[in-house]
Structure formats: C-alpha cells, structure tokens
Scaffold this motif. Structure first.
Motif, PDB file in Angstrom:
ATOM      1  N   PRO A   1     -10.695  55.512  73.249  1.00 52.10           N
ATOM      2  CA  PRO A   1     -10.012  55.270  71.961  1.00 52.10           C
ATOM      3  C   PRO A   1     -10.603  56.086  70.817  1.00 52.10           C
ATOM      4  CG  PRO A   1     -10.335  53.206  73.109  1.00 52.10           C
ATOM      5  CD  PRO A   1     -11.111  54.244  73.876  1.00 52.10           C
ATOM      6  N   GLU A   2     -11.927  56.216  70.799  1.00 49.72           N
ATOM      7  CA  GLU A   2     -12.571  57.050  69.788  1.00 49.72           C
ATOM      8  C   GLU A   2     -12.119  58.505  69.933  1.00 49.72           C
ATOM      9  OE1 GLU A   2     -15.584  58.102  66.793  1.00 49.72           O
ATOM     10  OE2 GLU A   2     -14.669  56.200  67.368  1.00 49.72           O
ATOM     11  N   LEU A   3     -12.048  58.972  71.169  1.00 49.66           N
ATOM     12  CA  LEU A   3     -11.625  60.353  71.434  1.00 49.66           C
ATOM     13  C   LEU A   3     -10.172  60.556  71.049  1.00 49.66           C
ATOM     14  CD1 LEU A   3     -12.347  63.125  72.629  1.00 49.66           C
ATOM     15  CD2 LEU A   3     -11.677  62.236  74.873  1.00 49.66           C
ATOM     16  N   PHE A   4      -9.302  59.589  71.396  1.00 52.25           N
ATOM     17  CA  PHE A   4      -7.897  59.684  71.016  1.00 52.25           C
ATOM     18  C   PHE A   4      -7.762  59.779  69.491  1.00 52.25           C
ATOM     19  CE2 PHE A   4      -6.755  57.044  75.018  1.00 52.25           C
ATOM     20  CZ  PHE A   4      -6.865  58.176  75.793  1.00 52.25           C
ATOM     21  N   GLY A   5      -8.556  58.969  68.796  1.00 51.35           N
ATOM     22  CA  GLY A   5      -8.519  58.976  67.333  1.00 51.35           C
ATOM     23  C   GLY A   5      -8.940  60.320  66.763  1.00 51.35           C
ATOM     24  N   ARG A   6      -9.945  60.933  67.361  1.00 50.17           N
ATOM     25  CA  ARG A   6     -10.422  62.224  66.863  1.00 50.17           C
ATOM     26  C   ARG A   6      -9.412  63.339  67.139  1.00 50.17           C
ATOM     27  NH1 ARG A   6     -17.020  62.441  67.253  1.00 50.17           N
ATOM     28  NH2 ARG A   6     -17.366  60.348  66.407  1.00 50.17           N
TER      29      ARG A   6
END
Length: 460
Positions: free
Chosen positions: A327-332
């Motif tokens: 989720p953090e990667l998707f957000g970035r």
C-alpha cells in the motif's frame, strides 16, 4: 460392530472415522478459518497504518521500517513460546490466550500517543498473533479423519484470502472519514486510523470467546495420558455429527499413545495439570520442554525441521516485507505519476524520488494528503487475485500433491519478485504484485498443512 468396538481398544484414527464427518467439523473449520483470516488482518493491518499515521507520529521512512519490523520481531519471539505452551498446556487454552491478548493489546495501541509506545504494543500484537496463526492448523487437523485432513487444511487458504480482501474494505470505509478528536494542545489525538486499528482488534476478542465453546484436541489429550477425557469429547462429536445419543457411540475404549510420556510415568499425572506459575512445577516442565526441543533436532526429525524452517524463512521473508509495503508503494506510485504523468519509473526510483521531496519542501503537503482511492482498490485486487489459487489448492491437492504446490509457488513467486525490480509504471507493479501475493500466500498455507503430518502431536 458397536459391541465389538466396546470390547476392544481402537486407535484414535479409527475412532475419528466412527464419529463421522459433519456439522461439528464444519463449525470447527469456520472457527479456525476465521482465526486464520484474523491473523491475515492482524499481520497486514500496518500496511494502511503506515501512510495514515505518518502525520500524527511524524514518521520518517526509517520509523516506518521499525514499525513494520516490530510485529515481526514479536512473531519471532512468540513462535517458540506459544509452541511450547501448546504442547504442554493444550491447543485450545493457548489459542484463547493468544487471541484475547492480541485483541486487548490492539485496542490499547489505539490510545498510544507516543511512537515508541505504539511500536512496543504492535510488538506485543505480533507476539500474540503468531500463537493463533501457528496453532490453529494443528488444532483443526487433529480433529479431522485421515481421508479429509489434507483437503480441509488446504481450505484454510481461502480464509486467509478473505482476510486480505476484507482489510482494504474496512480501511476504505474508515480511514477516509473526517474523524479527528483531541485536546487543544495536541497532546492527545484520535483519528480515523485509530478507529480502523480498533475495529481490526475486536475480531480477536470475539473469536477467543467463541473458542470457549469448543473442546480440547482429543489427540493431544491422548498424548497427555487422558484417553478417558478424549473419549468423552469424541462422543460429543459423534452426537453433533449424527444427531444420535452419546451412549450409541460405537467407541468403547481408546488406545493410549504409543509414545512414552515421561511426565505421566514419573508423576502419574497429566502434563496439563502442572501450573506454569509454580516454581516446583516449572522445574518439572522445563526439562520436558527441552527434551521436546531436542527431539526436533534428532535424527528422526532433523531433515523435516531444517526443510520446514528454511522454506518458511524464505517465503515469509519476502511475503511479509512486500505485503506490508505494497500500500505504501502503491501510494508512492500514485504520488509520482500525478506529478510526472506518462513518465517511466522503477520501484527503487519512485521510492527515492518521493522520499527526497518529502524530506525537502513537500513534507507538509505530503503529511496532509489522504490515501488515494486507487491505493485501496489496488490492495483489494491483491486479495481478489488470491481467490483462484485459494480454490485450486484444496480442489487439486490430492491429485497434484502438496509438494507440487510448494515447488510451483516458490519458483514462480521468486521470478516475480525479481521482475518487480524492472517494472516501469504502476500497472506493471500491480500485476506482478497480484501474482506474488497469490502464490506466496498459497505456499505459506501449504507449508502449514504439510507440517501437521510431518511432526507428531507432542512436537507440532
């Protein structure tokens, strides 16, 4: 047949077959499956807390790394602790304790206002959740007749998928809410992400209470030298499955365990009756626990122990690291593609570029930015991608074998992980992430299924 079985002792596997397969087993599968789904939520809940709590705790990327690691460190410590308890005090009581501890500490963590305290409470969450995750498989498996055991255990993968699907749905409903309570000086804050963590903690408490209505594993009781109590439980199972009276159960006596029971032979009492808070009892229990630990490294089990540990280490190292980070990667990726439309960027580059902006001039803007809707949707797709493999495993495990599923999931997931380093946009990242999630979660469940058969009751 009933009269013959009442005269002669029969072994546990024969007795299980005579109790039938029915309503009791479906209820038990529902319970253990929901426990496994709950562990999926408990382990990956931090994936949405990381971007949501960045503002409140003023977290750097290093802080996020420590917060991600804290539950995992708790799992490392808790695995051996709960395993020893489960093999001395019983599966049921340890499952109840682990679930209640996880739920209670999870609720407490929502009130933490200081980052180190929040991180410590998440460490305890990991410590507790590993007990529930590791013990629900042997607890479920020891109630299953041989003909059904492998397939029933494989259906647990579907419940893990349920947890992975439900988590982003809860996050999508709760985290975007404009919920913000706190004191005027900002010393105490309660945001939507706190409510999200609280809601994800409640199922542990409810499942722990529901487990009170289920019996201890009869197989474990036989190993402890309590075949009479095991027989009473089998009669209850027979009654629930068939609807007939308990006295009609065609099981007269159960054979005692073929394995030597040092505690029973020396002290003429079950190992379950010893109190871990009594120093005198602990002097008796600790040598027994040490003997069980040494047995895992004996010539009989050394190979299986080494293989199981290496496979689990390999799968979970990549799975938990990436699943919590997704989720953090998707957000970035979303953040980067908004600023630089149609640009090609790798996973490593998108992380470093966004981080550079956050630490420089865009920190306030980044801190106040809500999680993009696409992040919830992409994380939900990760869970949906697991559905085909969750059905494939139990439906074909007898035909293809557990070894095939292990080798297939490990090899393909490994290749996909390498491929993540070469993605050029968020769409490619999402596709490979879905394949990775589907195969690694199937591999983890397969390992748990296999371990129930690889090790005897007193070592599981």
């Amino acid at each position: 047949m009933s009269d013959i079985n009442s005269i002669f002792e029969i072994d546990y596997e024969q007795a299980l077959t005579l109790t039938g397969f029915g309503w009791f087993h479906y209820r038990l599968l529902a319970l253990c499956g929901l426990i496994y789904a709950n562990t999926a939520i408990g382990i990956t809940v931090m994936s949405f807390v990381l971007p949501s709590a960045t503002c409140d705790f003023r977290m750097t990327s290093e802080d996020k790394g420590w917060l991600t690691a804290a539950p995992m460190l708790g799992m490392v410590v808790g695995s051996y602790f709960w395993g020893c308890l489960a093999d001395t005090k019983g599966r049921r009581i340890v499952l109840i304790a682990a679930l209640l501890l996880d739920g209670t500490v999870g609720l407490l963590s929502t009130t933490a206002q200081i980052f180190p305290i929040f991180m410590f409470l998440r460490f305890i969450n990991g410590f507790a959740i590993t007990g529930a995750m590791g013990i629900c498989f042997p607890y479920l498996g020891e109630f299953q007749p041989t003909a059904y055991r492998e397939k029933i255990l494989c259906w647990m993968e579907l419940f893990w998928t349920l947890g992975i699907v439900v988590l982003p749905c809860i996050a999508w409903l709760i985290i975007p809410l404009p919920l913000q309570f706190g004191t005027a000086d900002g010393g105490v804050k309660f945001s939507s992400w706190n409510l999200f963590v609280a809601l994800c903690s409640i199922p542990s408490l409810l499942l722990g209470l529901w487990l009170l209505y289920f019996p201890e594993s009869p197989k474990f009781l036989i190993e402890c030298g309590e075949p009479a109590l095991a027989l009473e439980i089998l009669k209850d199972i027979y009654h629930i499955n068939t609807g007939r009276d308990r006295h009609e159960c065609p099981i007269g006596r159960l054979k005692e365990s073929d394995r030597s029971n040092t505690i029973m032979e020396t002290h003429n009492r079950s190992i379950r009756t010893f109190n871990i808070h009594d120093p005198k009892h602990m002097k008796i229990l600790l040598p027994e626990i040490w003997e069980q630990t040494k047995a895992l490294c004996s010539a009989e089990f050394r190979r299986n122990t080494a293989l199981a540990c290496m496979i689990q280490f390999g799968i979970t190292t990549s799975y938990y690291t990436l699943m919590i980070w997704f989720p953090e990667l998707f957000g970035r990726f979303e953040e980067y593609e908004k600023r630089y439309p149609n640009a090609t960027v790798s996973v490593c580059d998108v992380s470093s570029i966004v981080l550079e902006n956050v630490n420089d001039t865009l920190v306030d803007d980044f801190c106040g930015t809500e999680i993009d809707t696409k992040v919830y949707w992409h994380t939900l797709l990760l869970g949906i991608a697991c559905i085909p493999t969750s059905l494939w495993l139990p439906l074909c495990v007898h035909r293809l074998g557990a070894k095939f599923f292990l080798i297939f999931s490990l090899l393909v997931a490994g290749l996909v992980t390498v491929g993540l380093a070469y993605v050029g946009n968020s769409a490619q990242n999402l596709i490979l992430s879905c394949i990775f999630e589907a195969l690694t979660s199937m591999g983890i469940s397969t390992v748990y299924c296999v371990m129930v058969d690889l090790f005897p009751t007193n070592l599981r």
